[in-house]
Design a protein around this motif. Structure first.
Motif, PDB file in Angstrom:
ATOM      1  N   GLU A   1       0.820  -1.210   0.000  1.00 21.72           N
ATOM      2  CA  GLU A   1       0.000   0.000   0.000  1.00 21.72           C
ATOM      3  C   GLU A   1       0.859   1.269   0.000  1.00 21.72           C
ATOM      4  O   GLU A   1       0.430   2.326  -0.449  1.00 21.72           O
ATOM      5  N   ALA A   2       2.084   1.160   0.514  1.00 24.37           N
ATOM      6  CA  ALA A   2       2.982   2.320   0.571  1.00 24.37           C
ATOM      7  C   ALA A   2       3.196   2.915  -0.824  1.00 24.37           C
ATOM      8  O   ALA A   2       3.299   4.144  -0.973  1.00 24.37           O
ATOM      9  N   TYR A   3       3.253   2.062  -1.856  1.00 20.88           N
ATOM     10  CA  TYR A   3       3.437   2.555  -3.225  1.00 20.88           C
ATOM     11  C   TYR A   3       2.288   3.488  -3.622  1.00 20.88           C
ATOM     12  O   TYR A   3       2.505   4.532  -4.243  1.00 20.88           O
ATOM     13  N   ASP A   4       1.069   3.109  -3.253  1.00 21.91           N
ATOM     14  CA  ASP A   4      -0.099   3.933  -3.572  1.00 21.91           C
ATOM     15  C   ASP A   4      -0.091   5.240  -2.788  1.00 21.91           C
ATOM     16  O   ASP A   4      -0.478   6.287  -3.315  1.00 21.91           O
ATOM     17  N   ILE A   5       0.335   5.171  -1.528  1.00 30.81           N
ATOM     18  CA  ILE A   5       0.350   6.381  -0.690  1.00 30.81           C
ATOM     19  C   ILE A   5       1.377   7.382  -1.220  1.00 30.81           C
ATOM     20  O   ILE A   5       1.117   8.587  -1.289  1.00 30.81           O
ATOM     21  N   ILE A   6       2.548   6.886  -1.603  1.00 30.95           N
ATOM     22  CA  ILE A   6       3.565   7.776  -2.174  1.00 30.95           C
ATOM     23  C   ILE A   6       3.047   8.409  -3.464  1.00 30.95           C
ATOM     24  O   ILE A   6       3.339   9.578  -3.769  1.00 30.95           O
ATOM     25  N   ALA A   7       2.241   7.660  -4.209  1.00 30.88           N
ATOM     26  CA  ALA A   7       1.726   8.145  -5.498  1.00 30.88           C
ATOM     27  C   ALA A   7       0.622   9.187  -5.354  1.00 30.88           C
ATOM     28  O   ALA A   7       0.303   9.888  -6.321  1.00 30.88           O
ATOM     29  N   GLU A   8       0.033   9.315  -4.171  1.00 28.88           N
ATOM     30  CA  GLU A   8      -1.083  10.249  -3.990  1.00 28.88           C
ATOM     31  C   GLU A   8      -0.629  11.687  -4.233  1.00 28.88           C
ATOM     32  O   GLU A   8       0.418  12.109  -3.736  1.00 28.88           O
ATOM     33  N   ASP A   9      -1.439  12.423  -4.983  1.00 28.13           N
ATOM     34  CA  ASP A   9      -1.099  13.828  -5.218  1.00 28.13           C
ATOM     35  C   ASP A   9      -1.443  14.665  -3.987  1.00 28.13           C
ATOM     36  O   ASP A   9      -2.179  14.232  -3.102  1.00 28.13           O
ATOM     37  N   ILE A  10      -0.894  15.868  -3.934  1.00 26.52           N
ATOM     38  CA  ILE A  10      -1.163  16.798  -2.839  1.00 26.52           C
ATOM     39  C   ILE A  10      -1.960  17.969  -3.403  1.00 26.52           C
ATOM     40  O   ILE A  10      -1.449  18.740  -4.219  1.00 26.52           O
ATOM     41  N   GLN A  11      -3.206  18.063  -3.011  1.00 26.71           N
ATOM     42  CA  GLN A  11      -4.090  19.179  -3.356  1.00 26.71           C
ATOM     43  C   GLN A  11      -4.231  19.396  -4.862  1.00 26.71           C
ATOM     44  O   GLN A  11      -4.467  20.516  -5.324  1.00 26.71           O
ATOM     45  N   GLY A  12      -4.062  18.347  -5.635  1.00 25.98           N
ATOM     46  CA  GLY A  12      -4.160  18.494  -7.086  1.00 25.98           C
ATOM     47  C   GLY A  12      -3.084  19.394  -7.665  1.00 25.98           C
ATOM     48  O   GLY A  12      -3.224  19.913  -8.779  1.00 25.98           O
ATOM     49  N   THR A  13      -1.988  19.559  -6.910  1.00 28.15           N
ATOM     50  CA  THR A  13      -0.922  20.484  -7.309  1.00 28.15           C
ATOM     51  C   THR A  13       0.436  19.800  -7.415  1.00 28.15           C
ATOM     52  O   THR A  13       1.169  20.001  -8.374  1.00 28.15           O
TER      53      THR A  13
ATOM     54  N   PHE B   1       2.420  16.240  -7.673  1.00 30.27           N
ATOM     55  CA  PHE B   1       2.187  14.856  -8.091  1.00 30.27           C
ATOM     56  C   PHE B   1       3.493  14.072  -7.983  1.00 30.27           C
ATOM     57  O   PHE B   1       4.583  14.652  -7.967  1.00 30.27           O
ATOM     58  N   PHE B   2       3.362  12.733  -7.910  1.00 33.68           N
ATOM     59  CA  PHE B   2       4.544  11.882  -7.721  1.00 33.68           C
ATOM     60  C   PHE B   2       4.510  10.710  -8.705  1.00 33.68           C
ATOM     61  O   PHE B   2       3.472  10.078  -8.905  1.00 33.68           O
ATOM     62  N   ALA B   3       5.673  10.441  -9.296  1.00 35.59           N
ATOM     63  CA  ALA B   3       5.809   9.288 -10.195  1.00 35.59           C
ATOM     64  C   ALA B   3       7.177   8.662  -9.996  1.00 35.59           C
ATOM     65  O   ALA B   3       8.048   9.223  -9.328  1.00 35.59           O
ATOM     66  N   GLY B   4       7.368   7.497 -10.599  1.00 32.66           N
ATOM     67  CA  GLY B   4       8.605   6.731 -10.447  1.00 32.66           C
ATOM     68  C   GLY B   4       8.263   5.301 -10.093  1.00 32.66           C
ATOM     69  O   GLY B   4       7.139   4.991  -9.699  1.00 32.66           O
ATOM     70  N   GLU B   5       9.240   4.413 -10.238  1.00 31.98           N
ATOM     71  CA  GLU B   5       8.942   2.989  -9.983  1.00 31.98           C
ATOM     72  C   GLU B   5       8.441   2.750  -8.562  1.00 31.98           C
ATOM     73  O   GLU B   5       7.646   1.849  -8.325  1.00 31.98           O
ATOM     74  N   ALA B   6       8.861   3.581  -7.601  1.00 35.80           N
ATOM     75  CA  ALA B   6       8.440   3.415  -6.207  1.00 35.80           C
ATOM     76  C   ALA B   6       7.056   4.007  -5.939  1.00 35.80           C
ATOM     77  O   ALA B   6       6.621   4.083  -4.797  1.00 35.80           O
ATOM     78  N   THR B   7       6.366   4.428  -7.017  1.00 36.63           N
ATOM     79  CA  THR B   7       4.971   4.859  -6.881  1.00 36.63           C
ATOM     80  C   THR B   7       4.037   3.926  -7.643  1.00 36.63           C
ATOM     81  O   THR B   7       2.848   4.183  -7.728  1.00 36.63           O
ATOM     82  N   ASN B   8       4.587   2.856  -8.208  1.00 37.59           N
ATOM     83  CA  ASN B   8       3.779   1.955  -9.030  1.00 37.59           C
ATOM     84  C   ASN B   8       3.623   0.616  -8.324  1.00 37.59           C
ATOM     85  O   ASN B   8       4.509  -0.245  -8.378  1.00 37.59           O
ATOM     86  N   ARG B   9       2.517   0.449  -7.653  1.00 36.23           N
ATOM     87  CA  ARG B   9       2.268  -0.763  -6.859  1.00 36.23           C
ATOM     88  C   ARG B   9       2.191  -2.010  -7.732  1.00 36.23           C
ATOM     89  O   ARG B   9       2.587  -3.090  -7.310  1.00 36.23           O
ATOM     90  N   HIS B  10       1.669  -1.856  -8.930  1.00 35.52           N
ATOM     91  CA  HIS B  10       1.494  -3.014  -9.811  1.00 35.52           C
ATOM     92  C   HIS B  10       2.798  -3.459 -10.460  1.00 35.52           C
ATOM     93  O   HIS B  10       3.041  -4.652 -10.625  1.00 35.52           O
ATOM     94  N   PHE B  11       3.638  -2.495 -10.855  1.00 34.78           N
ATOM     95  CA  PHE B  11       4.862  -2.825 -11.595  1.00 34.78           C
ATOM     96  C   PHE B  11       6.072  -2.085 -11.032  1.00 34.78           C
ATOM     97  O   PHE B  11       6.711  -1.302 -11.739  1.00 34.78           O
ATOM     98  N   PRO B  12       6.406  -2.316  -9.759  1.00 33.39           N
ATOM     99  CA  PRO B  12       7.578  -1.638  -9.201  1.00 33.39           C
ATOM    100  C   PRO B  12       8.865  -2.240  -9.759  1.00 33.39           C
ATOM    101  O   PRO B  12       8.837  -3.256 -10.444  1.00 33.39           O
ATOM    102  N   GLN B  13       9.983  -1.571  -9.512  1.00 37.20           N
ATOM    103  CA  GLN B  13      11.323  -2.098  -9.794  1.00 37.20           C
ATOM    104  C   GLN B  13      11.703  -2.146 -11.265  1.00 37.20           C
ATOM    105  O   GLN B  13      12.763  -2.640 -11.613  1.00 37.20           O
ATOM    106  N   THR B  14      10.842  -1.651 -12.154  1.00 35.95           N
ATOM    107  CA  THR B  14      11.113  -1.805 -13.588  1.00 35.95           C
ATOM    108  C   THR B  14      11.015  -0.471 -14.319  1.00 35.95           C
ATOM    109  O   THR B  14      10.334   0.460 -13.871  1.00 35.95           O
ATOM    110  N   VAL B  15      11.672  -0.396 -15.470  1.00 37.02           N
ATOM    111  CA  VAL B  15      11.540   0.777 -16.337  1.00 37.02           C
ATOM    112  C   VAL B  15      10.097   0.890 -16.814  1.00 37.02           C
ATOM    113  O   VAL B  15       9.537   1.989 -16.896  1.00 37.02           O
TER     114      VAL B  15
END
Length: 820
Positions: free
Chosen positions: A775-787, A789-803
């Motif tokens: 669940e941590a991957y999803d929490i890191i991915a959550e945006d803040i106030q629609g302003t 935003f976060f991306a990267g392999e550590a924000t992808n719960r389904h496909f972490p660790q990969t390009v």
């Protein structure tokens, strides 16, 4: 054959007055007279001259029969019953009888159609379905930009994509020439056309549209056509062989991946019946949750949506090298009746939604400023992206193509992040970072390779395990220990089912516990070699996790396996991921050597400050820096990140692996390895586990002499303080043990990576630490106030660790930013 629908005190609307179009069958004065005769206080005599449509809510005050099939067709006169297909389309009882009654001339045509419909379709082959599928006239739009009027074709004209693509008002369709005169476009449009876009019109449609000869048909041969928005009466929608659906599904078991002739085998956008667990796949007969959220009006009957969505997907995968626009799609919408107009109107909405979500018009596609993929209402945004790795560049490419202003700020002097290819070796690209694509079916990397015309090398399964001393391990021993190793992991899976995060333990500890219990309870004693082979499999697991197992969560180490993963071949991207990265970056505004120090989102505008003191102002910011930098507060946020997000960031581990590549004067390993893509090194003891555990042959063609190996687990710490030559020396010691029976030459060139020491990266990929959860991957991915935003392999719960995971997270955030 139908004249226009008539409103009170208005003239009858005019159909197109061309040789291939339908003339009016009554003047406005006559229709007015009939409408006047049909008032509520009519006497019985006048009632027999006219009858309204009995469908509640139908606005047609004076129905006209479009079929004109029976000799005694009511035309726009009296019939004992009007059959309603839409508010502008009716057929009379006489024409109903013409096809439905066995003694009538049209009965044979109806029954022939009915046989085809029942053999292919699932819905009822009713007379109304027959009329909609076979008798309604087609509508086509004038392609002149200054016109665009809709015209009704005569019933005998069969609409084709070519006609739809080239039609001009007044065109004689029999020989594809135009009539003389320039006034054809000045003819008024049928009044019924304007009503099609009204919200109530679709709700009054009796039958949903079923497309004829859809481009999606070859993809969906295993489905009932009418369940996926296609007409069962077309030869292109004939289902796979089988007298029943059961037989058909049994047939599919032997053909699990239905591929379309001439198409990339990795393109499988639709699930086949009884198929599941395939990433980036949609069910062609069901709307996804985000589709229902965006298009709630289709929740009761999704047929039209599915028909158009499936068509769009099929067109995209048929040609993914060009942007797919509504104009390229609409001439493939072949369906009879006014509903075609509605389909064309809806096409743009659905296509823009699918574009924004990254389902189509994605990858390395680049568009010019006058051909942005989304309408102008999306363009009034400005975005700064922090980081030019796979995630940042994916988002930047998407947003740029949408028409949104984007600036990418990159701390390093190069783009790519953890993608960094070394092209100094002769004839071979060696990835210092990622280079393998894990599972190619529907993988966006496979899509981008297709767009670029790049071929990937499928990795073979053969991996001989070589012991120090040079002996190749008996494959039966390898299989036996692989079985035991996976059995241990199965026990871990059972153990964790009822465990909370607080009950979590390190994966390495749990494996040891289960292993000892097995030895104790079974009385089995593994040989020394078998113990070493088990250590090899443990090192492989540490490679997958990017960490020694003492830090990895036993409860959540493989958390992403609960989601559909990419199926199919594992491949080596021989040209390197940088080929894709460079193409993604082409034409974007990227500023190198601009490390971001702070992001202040406390005001109306976001202020991003870089190390040189420059303050950048923007509406939205996308942060794509590696997890390790977030953990070390490399960027100061104002207001600070929430405790929830900080806790999630720290519950994941910043995994590290290192690589070494060596070029030799000749391929000394060929005779022993015999064409395998890689071979394994059985560690002599547990303390050397992870030290060059696998060697990859970097030239599948066998021309160049380059090997690459990895350092994982505790071995990463072992080499951390050694210089490159010392690491090389250790690697050569291992290789000379593995090939002891022959001379192993000194390498002529080599490199050793130092990802852990790179100040702007400091890691390879993430893992879940003991006590953490996916669940941590999803929490890191959550945006803040629609302003922010976060991306990267550590924000992808389904496909972490990969390009791939990093790329998809960028596409995901671009969609969110565009929607705000």
């Amino acid at each position: 054959m139908s004249a226009g629908r008539v409103r009170t005190k208005k003239k009858a609307c005019s159909s197109e007055q061309s040789p291939d179009s339908l003339p009016l069958r009554s003047s406005g004065r006559q229709v007015k007279k009939k409408a006047a005769e049909a008032t509520d206080d009519d006497d019985d005599a006048s009632e027999k001259k006219y009858r309204k449509c009995e469908k509640a809510g139908c606005t047609a005050t004076c129905p006209v029969c479009f079929a004109s099939a029976a000799e005694r067709c009511a035309k726009n006169g009296y019939t004992s019953r009007w059959y309603h297909l839409s508010c502008g389309e009716h057929f009379c009882n006489e024409c109903f009888d013409h096809y439905y009654r066995s003694h009538k001339d049209g009965y044979e045509k109806y029954t022939a159609w009915k046989r085809i419909w029942t053999s292919n379709g699932k819905s009822e082959p009713s007379p109304k379905a027959f009329m909609a599928d076979q008798q309604l006239p087609y509508w086509v739009q004038c392609t002149k930009p200054e016109c665009g009027k809709w015209r009704q074709l005569t019933k005998e004209i069969q609409l084709t994509p070519q006609i739809a693509k080239t039609y001009r008002c007044g065109m004689k369709l029999n020989n594809s020439t135009k009539t003389e005169g320039s006034d054809q476009c000045s003819m008024p449009e049928d009044l019924r056309v304007a009503e099609v876009s009204d919200h109530w019109w679709y709700s009054m449609l009796i039958l949903p549209p079923l497309l004829k000869d859809s481009v999606a048909a070859p993809f969906l041969a295993a489905y009932y056509p009418d369940c996926v928005g296609m007409s069962p009466s077309c030869t292109s929608t004939n289902r796979l062989p089988g007298e029943s659906n059961l037989v058909k599904l049994e047939h599919l078991k032997s053909v699990p991946n239905l591929t379309v002739a001439g198409m990339n085998k990795y393109f499988q956008p639709f699930y086949q019946p009884n198929e599941c667990g395939k990433a980036l796949c949609v069910r062609p007969d069901v709307m996804e949750l985000d589709e229902l959220y965006e298009f709630p009006e289709y929740s009761r009957d999704p047929t039209m949506y599915l028909a158009l969505r499936n068509l769009i997907l099929a067109l995209w995968y048929t040609n993914c090298k060009e942007a797919l626009t509504p104009q390229k799609c609409i001439h493939h919408i072949i369906v009879r009746g006014l509903v075609r107009i509605r389909c064309v109107q809806e096409m743009a909405r659905i296509l823009y939604f699918m574009t924004r979500k990254g389902l189509i018009n994605t990858g390395i596609l680049s568009v010019s400023t006058d051909q942005y993929l989304l309408p102008k209402e999306y363009h009034n945004k400005s975005v700064i992206i922090v980081g030019a790795g796979a995630a940042g560049l994916a988002a930047a490419r998407q947003l740029h193509n949408f028409g949104i202003k984007v600036i990418v700020l990159e701390a390093k002097d190069r783009i790519g992040g953890r993608v960094w290819d070394d092209k100094t070796f002769p004839g071979v690209t060696v990835g210092r970072g990622a280079q393998i694509v894990n599972g190619c079916v529907n993988n966006p990397m496979a899509l981008m390779c297709e767009q670029l015309g790049i071929k990937m090398h499928k990795l073979g399964e053969k991996c001989d395990l070589i012991q120090e001393g040079g002996r190749i391990t008996d494959p039966t021993i390898d299989k036996r220990m692989d079985f035991h190793f996976n059995a241990i992991l199965d026990v871990v899976s059972e153990w964790r089912k009822d465990k909370t995060q607080h009950q979590d333990v390190p994966l390495g500890e749990k494996i040891q516990e289960i292993y000892k219990a097995f030895i104790r309870e079974s009385g089995i004693q593994f040989s020394e070699l078998e113990e070493k082979v088990l250590q090899f499999h443990l090192s492989n697991l540490e490679y997958a996790c990017g960490s020694n197992l003492s830090q990895v969560s036993a409860r959540s180490w493989d958390h992403n396996e609960f989601f559909a993963q990419f199926a199919g071949d594992h491949t080596l991207l021989t040209v390197g991921y940088s080929t894709i990265i460079d193409k993604l970056a082409e034409g974007l505004d990227i500023r190198l050597n601009f490390p971001v120090q702070s992001i202040d989102y406390s005001g109306e505008e976001v202020q991003v400050t870089t190390a040189d003191g420059t303050v950048w102002r923007t509406q939205k910011v996308l942060v794509t820096v590696p997890l390790a930098l977030l953990q070390k507060n490399a960027i100061q946020f104002n207001p600070p990140l929430s405790e929830k997000k900080i806790k999630a960031i720290n519950s994941l581990g910043a995994g590290v692996i290192e690589k070494i590549a060596l070029q030799f004067p000749y391929r000394f390993w060929d005779s022993k390895i015999q064409g395998a893509d890689f071979f394994g090194h059985v560690p002599p003891n547990s303390s050397q586990r992870g030290l060059f555990s696998v060697f990859y042959d970097m030239d599948p063609e066998g021309k160049q002499s380059i090997l690459m190996s990895v350092v994982t687990g505790d071995a990463v710490t072992t080499i951390k303080n050694l210089d490159d030559k010392q690491v090389l020396q250790q690697c050569m010691t291992v290789l000379r043990e593995l090939f002891k029976e022959q001379e192993v030459p000194d390498p002529v060139k080599f490199f050793v990576t130092r990802w852990s020491k790179d100040p702007w990266l400091q890691m390879a990929y993430s893992f879940v630490k003991t006590g953490g959860s996916g669940e941590a991957y999803d929490i890191i991915a959550e945006d803040i106030q629609g302003t922010i935003f976060f991306a990267g392999e550590a924000t992808n719960r389904h496909f972490p660790q990969t390009v791939t995971g990093a790329y998809l997270s960028g596409v995901r955030e671009a969609s969110k930013i565009a929607a705000f």
